[in-house]
Scaffold this motif. Structure first.
Motif, PDB file in Angstrom:
ATOM      1  N   TYR A  94       0.865  -1.176   0.000  1.00 44.01           N
ATOM      2  CA  TYR A  94       0.000   0.000   0.000  1.00 44.01           C
ATOM      3  C   TYR A  94       0.903   1.227   0.000  1.00 44.01           C
ATOM      4  O   TYR A  94       1.906   1.265   0.707  1.00 44.01           O
ATOM      5  N   GLU A  95       0.502   2.226  -0.796  1.00 44.99           N
ATOM      6  CA  GLU A  95       1.321   3.432  -0.920  1.00 44.99           C
ATOM      7  C   GLU A  95       0.427   4.643  -1.157  1.00 44.99           C
ATOM      8  O   GLU A  95      -0.622   4.542  -1.802  1.00 44.99           O
ATOM      9  N   LEU A  96       0.847   5.792  -0.639  1.00 49.78           N
ATOM     10  CA  LEU A  96       0.098   7.022  -0.880  1.00 49.78           C
ATOM     11  C   LEU A  96       0.201   7.423  -2.347  1.00 49.78           C
ATOM     12  O   LEU A  96       1.258   7.322  -2.954  1.00 49.78           O
ATOM     13  N   THR A  97      -0.902   7.887  -2.895  1.00 49.89           N
ATOM     14  CA  THR A  97      -0.910   8.460  -4.242  1.00 49.89           C
ATOM     15  C   THR A  97      -0.491   9.929  -4.119  1.00 49.89           C
ATOM     16  O   THR A  97      -0.371  10.453  -2.992  1.00 49.89           O
ATOM     17  N   PRO A  98      -0.280  10.617  -5.237  1.00 48.22           N
ATOM     18  CA  PRO A  98      -0.007  12.057  -5.132  1.00 48.22           C
ATOM     19  C   PRO A  98      -1.121  12.802  -4.378  1.00 48.22           C
ATOM     20  O   PRO A  98      -0.842  13.708  -3.588  1.00 48.22           O
ATOM     21  N   LEU A  99      -2.371  12.406  -4.582  1.00 45.01           N
ATOM     22  CA  LEU A  99      -3.474  13.021  -3.849  1.00 45.01           C
ATOM     23  C   LEU A  99      -3.347  12.747  -2.350  1.00 45.01           C
ATOM     24  O   LEU A  99      -3.536  13.639  -1.519  1.00 45.01           O
ATOM     25  N   GLY A 100      -3.010  11.522  -2.002  1.00 44.60           N
ATOM     26  CA  GLY A 100      -2.805  11.161  -0.599  1.00 44.60           C
ATOM     27  C   GLY A 100      -1.635  11.902   0.008  1.00 44.60           C
ATOM     28  O   GLY A 100      -1.685  12.341   1.157  1.00 44.60           O
ATOM     29  N   ARG A 101      -0.569  12.070  -0.761  1.00 46.90           N
ATOM     30  CA  ARG A 101       0.595  12.820  -0.279  1.00 46.90           C
ATOM     31  C   ARG A 101       0.240  14.285  -0.030  1.00 46.90           C
ATOM     32  O   ARG A 101       0.791  14.912   0.869  1.00 46.90           O
ATOM     33  N   SER A 102      -0.690  14.823  -0.821  1.00 48.52           N
ATOM     34  CA  SER A 102      -1.083  16.219  -0.605  1.00 48.52           C
ATOM     35  C   SER A 102      -1.834  16.390   0.715  1.00 48.52           C
ATOM     36  O   SER A 102      -1.854  17.476   1.288  1.00 48.52           O
ATOM     37  N   LEU A 103      -2.436  15.326   1.221  1.00 48.07           N
ATOM     38  CA  LEU A 103      -3.139  15.349   2.501  1.00 48.07           C
ATOM     39  C   LEU A 103      -2.197  15.115   3.681  1.00 48.07           C
ATOM     40  O   LEU A 103      -2.498  15.504   4.812  1.00 48.07           O
ATOM     41  N   LEU A 104      -1.067  14.527   3.419  1.00 50.94           N
ATOM     42  CA  LEU A 104      -0.129  14.131   4.471  1.00 50.94           C
ATOM     43  C   LEU A 104       0.293  15.271   5.392  1.00 50.94           C
ATOM     44  O   LEU A 104       0.280  15.092   6.616  1.00 50.94           O
ATOM     45  N   PRO A 105       0.667  16.453   4.903  1.00 49.07           N
ATOM     46  CA  PRO A 105       1.071  17.515   5.839  1.00 49.07           C
ATOM     47  C   PRO A 105      -0.019  17.879   6.850  1.00 49.07           C
ATOM     48  O   PRO A 105       0.272  18.129   8.021  1.00 49.07           O
ATOM     49  N   LEU A 106      -1.267  17.854   6.408  1.00 47.42           N
ATOM     50  CA  LEU A 106      -2.369  18.151   7.332  1.00 47.42           C
ATOM     51  C   LEU A 106      -2.501  17.064   8.386  1.00 47.42           C
ATOM     52  O   LEU A 106      -2.669  17.345   9.577  1.00 47.42           O
ATOM     53  N   MET A 107      -2.434  15.819   7.959  1.00 49.54           N
ATOM     54  CA  MET A 107      -2.571  14.706   8.897  1.00 49.54           C
ATOM     55  C   MET A 107      -1.396  14.665   9.877  1.00 49.54           C
ATOM     56  O   MET A 107      -1.590  14.384  11.062  1.00 49.54           O
ATOM     57  N   GLN A 108      -0.206  14.939   9.380  1.00 49.80           N
ATOM     58  CA  GLN A 108       0.956  14.973  10.264  1.00 49.80           C
ATOM     59  C   GLN A 108       0.827  16.106  11.273  1.00 49.80           C
ATOM     60  O   GLN A 108       1.182  15.951  12.441  1.00 49.80           O
ATOM     61  N   ALA A 109       0.308  17.248  10.836  1.00 50.92           N
ATOM     62  CA  ALA A 109       0.137  18.387  11.739  1.00 50.92           C
ATOM     63  C   ALA A 109      -0.867  18.070  12.842  1.00 50.92           C
ATOM     64  O   ALA A 109      -0.643  18.408  14.009  1.00 50.92           O
ATOM     65  N   VAL A 110      -1.965  17.416  12.505  1.00 53.76           N
ATOM     66  CA  VAL A 110      -2.964  17.049  13.514  1.00 53.76           C
ATOM     67  C   VAL A 110      -2.372  16.053  14.502  1.00 53.76           C
ATOM     68  O   VAL A 110      -2.543  16.185  15.719  1.00 53.76           O
ATOM     69  N   LYS A 111      -1.647  15.059  13.998  1.00 53.59           N
ATOM     70  CA  LYS A 111      -1.018  14.061  14.875  1.00 53.59           C
ATOM     71  C   LYS A 111      -0.007  14.737  15.807  1.00 53.59           C
ATOM     72  O   LYS A 111       0.002  14.492  17.014  1.00 53.59           O
ATOM     73  N   THR A 112       0.822  15.605  15.267  1.00 58.29           N
ATOM     74  CA  THR A 112       1.821  16.317  16.068  1.00 58.29           C
ATOM     75  C   THR A 112       1.148  17.192  17.114  1.00 58.29           C
ATOM     76  O   THR A 112       1.559  17.228  18.278  1.00 58.29           O
ATOM     77  N   TRP A 113       0.093  17.913  16.696  1.00 54.88           N
ATOM     78  CA  TRP A 113      -0.624  18.764  17.640  1.00 54.88           C
ATOM     79  C   TRP A 113      -1.173  17.931  18.796  1.00 54.88           C
ATOM     80  O   TRP A 113      -1.051  18.314  19.966  1.00 54.88           O
ATOM     81  N   ALA A 114      -1.785  16.788  18.484  1.00 54.75           N
ATOM     82  CA  ALA A 114      -2.355  15.926  19.525  1.00 54.75           C
ATOM     83  C   ALA A 114      -1.272  15.446  20.486  1.00 54.75           C
ATOM     84  O   ALA A 114      -1.472  15.450  21.714  1.00 54.75           O
ATOM     85  N   GLU A 115      -0.133  15.062  19.953  1.00 51.17           N
ATOM     86  CA  GLU A 115       0.963  14.576  20.805  1.00 51.17           C
ATOM     87  C   GLU A 115       1.513  15.696  21.687  1.00 51.17           C
ATOM     88  O   GLU A 115       1.824  15.474  22.857  1.00 51.17           O
ATOM     89  N   GLN A 116       1.617  16.900  21.146  1.00 54.14           N
ATOM     90  CA  GLN A 116       2.189  18.021  21.895  1.00 54.14           C
ATOM     91  C   GLN A 116       1.227  18.604  22.933  1.00 54.14           C
ATOM     92  O   GLN A 116       1.663  19.181  23.920  1.00 54.14           O
ATOM     93  N   HIS A 117      -0.067  18.474  22.715  1.00 53.14           N
ATOM     94  CA  HIS A 117      -1.036  19.118  23.597  1.00 53.14           C
ATOM     95  C   HIS A 117      -1.837  18.152  24.464  1.00 53.14           C
ATOM     96  O   HIS A 117      -2.774  18.566  25.146  1.00 53.14           O
ATOM     97  N   MET A 118      -1.461  16.890  24.465  1.00 57.17           N
ATOM     98  CA  MET A 118      -2.227  15.917  25.240  1.00 57.17           C
ATOM     99  C   MET A 118      -2.215  16.230  26.724  1.00 57.17           C
ATOM    100  O   MET A 118      -3.242  16.093  27.400  1.00 57.17           O
ATOM    101  N   ASP A 119      -1.097  16.694  27.257  1.00 57.03           N
ATOM    102  CA  ASP A 119      -1.047  17.054  28.681  1.00 57.03           C
ATOM    103  C   ASP A 119      -2.033  18.178  28.998  1.00 57.03           C
ATOM    104  O   ASP A 119      -2.715  18.152  30.022  1.00 57.03           O
TER     105      ASP A 119
END
Length: 130
Positions: A94-119
């Motif tokens: 399984y691999e991201l398509t170019p469309l999926g890659r365009s969504l990746l920065p948003l998904m990474q940002a949400v994941k990072t935000w959740a990890e940084q603000h969980m406390d």
């Protein structure tokens, strides 16, 4: 049919994809990409193609049924590709398509935000419950 200006055409397209409307296709897509397994699967595929078993290990506690369903939906939406390698045993990547890659920065940002603000969220929950 009267001629429409570029501004009118943009307004029509904007109205056609108003995510606040219940039947809007954009709203349905937001529902899809806001699913926890979707966001985790997209983030897991950031490093390149992965096998089903690798994804299942990476996405701790996802059931086989849920992972299969998630991957099928992502493939149907054009966000990932599924490639069957003709080997023994058969290998599926399984691999991201170019469309999926365009969504990746948003998904990474949400994941990072959740990890940084969980406390902070945990503290707010404790304060609310007190």
């Amino acid at each position: 049919m009267p001629t429409r200006t570029a501004a009118q055409l943009r307004a029509e397209r904007s109205a056609a994809y108003d995510a606040y409307l219940a039947e809007c296709p954009a709203r349905k897509l937001l529902d899809r990409i806001s699913d926890k397994w979707v966001s985790l699967a997209i983030n897991a595929l950031a490093d390149g193609p992965q096998r089903y078993s690798d994804l299942q290990r990476r996405l701790a506690s996802v059931s086989q049924k849920m992972l299969t369903q998630t991957l099928r939906n992502l493939e149907r939406d054009g966000l990932i590709t599924r490639t069957v390698q003709p080997s023994v045993p058969v290998r599926v990547d399984y691999e991201l398509t170019p469309l999926g890659r365009s969504l990746l920065p948003l998904m990474q940002a949400v994941k990072t935000w959740a990890e940084q603000h969980m406390d902070d969220v945990e503290a707010a929950r404790a304060a609310y419950g007190a």
